[in-house]
Design an enzyme around this catalytic site. Sequence first.
Site, PDB file in Angstrom:
ATOM      1  CD  GLU A 284      -2.718   0.952   2.739  1.00  0.00           C
ATOM      2  OE1 GLU A 284      -3.681   1.789   2.661  1.00  0.00           O
ATOM      3  OE2 GLU A 284      -1.951   0.055   4.102  1.00  0.00           O
TER       4      GLU A 284
ATOM      5  CE  LYS B  14      -7.352   1.667   4.047  1.00  0.00           C
ATOM      6  NZ  LYS B  14      -6.102   2.081   4.062  1.00  0.00           N
TER       7      LYS B  14
ATOM      8  CB  CYS C 220      -4.791  -1.620   4.592  1.00  0.00           C
ATOM      9  SG  CYS C 220      -3.552  -1.931   5.905  1.00  0.00           S
TER      10      CYS C 220
END
Length: 300
Positions: free
Chosen positions: A46, A119, A159
Amino acid sequence: MADQHAFTAAAIQQSCGADREANLAHSAGLIESAADQGAQLVVLQELHTGPYFCQEEATDVFDRAETIPGPTTRFLGELAAELGVVIVGSVFEKRMAGVHHNTAVVLDSDGSLAGRYRKMHIPDDPGFYEKFYFTPGDASADAFRPIQTSLGRLGVLVCWDQWYPEAARLMALAGAEVLIYPTAIGWDPADDADEQARQLDAWITVQRGHAIANNLPVIAPNRHGFEEAPDGSGNGIQFWGNSFICGGQGELLARSSAEGDDILLATIDPDRTDTLRRIWPYLRDRRVDAYDHLTRRVRD
């Protein structure tokens, strides 16, 4: 004999400095080495073009954001075409003035932009002030959809998404053949060794659980190294590395240590998912008629 649908995947673990071009060049060298070792899919961590900037809230950081397509996707696309590999990268995306995303991008083996994933779950914790910078991805019928590539359907998440079983399950239900979690996670150095061990074990365990519950392999690259807080206090984050790849029963196929750049290689065989689902048919036995309350914040 190995199934022809199987392919070799690589997870790249690296540290990141302040020089964007140097970071990309370093990533390129690791990608080239992975390709030389037979990797057909290479996954970067990331926000790999620089330090993890979310340790503080600073408006000038938005100057680092870029469009998609843009410099990073062009760089990775050219590299993907040159090496004939699929690359999963990460971009601090400027969608428009005032709307920015933490976005994973997928460059197919011909260099084309196969797709992006913005995300969905955005943390806001001490040292991880992501809500200041990132708008969550759009909640629509296209959310949690795998990205079609020459190697198959990649279930790319990012993540903080890795802590949510709903995200992994929705990717699986949409036909993902592998779950991918580019990551930047580490310890507060003030935590004692026992607490650090618990956090690391939880991080690995929850993702192995997603693999098991969905009969899918998981690829999770993480950065390593200490990154000092921008306020000069001497505080910061010790990114814990430990990148790993596991199979559809949670078995660890490859794992890095806490320190040092690394290239993890493992064979991903999407057809094994069919075999596993015949033996462990979790999706068949889901009680979809009884899950209405999962869309509620709490069950008051």
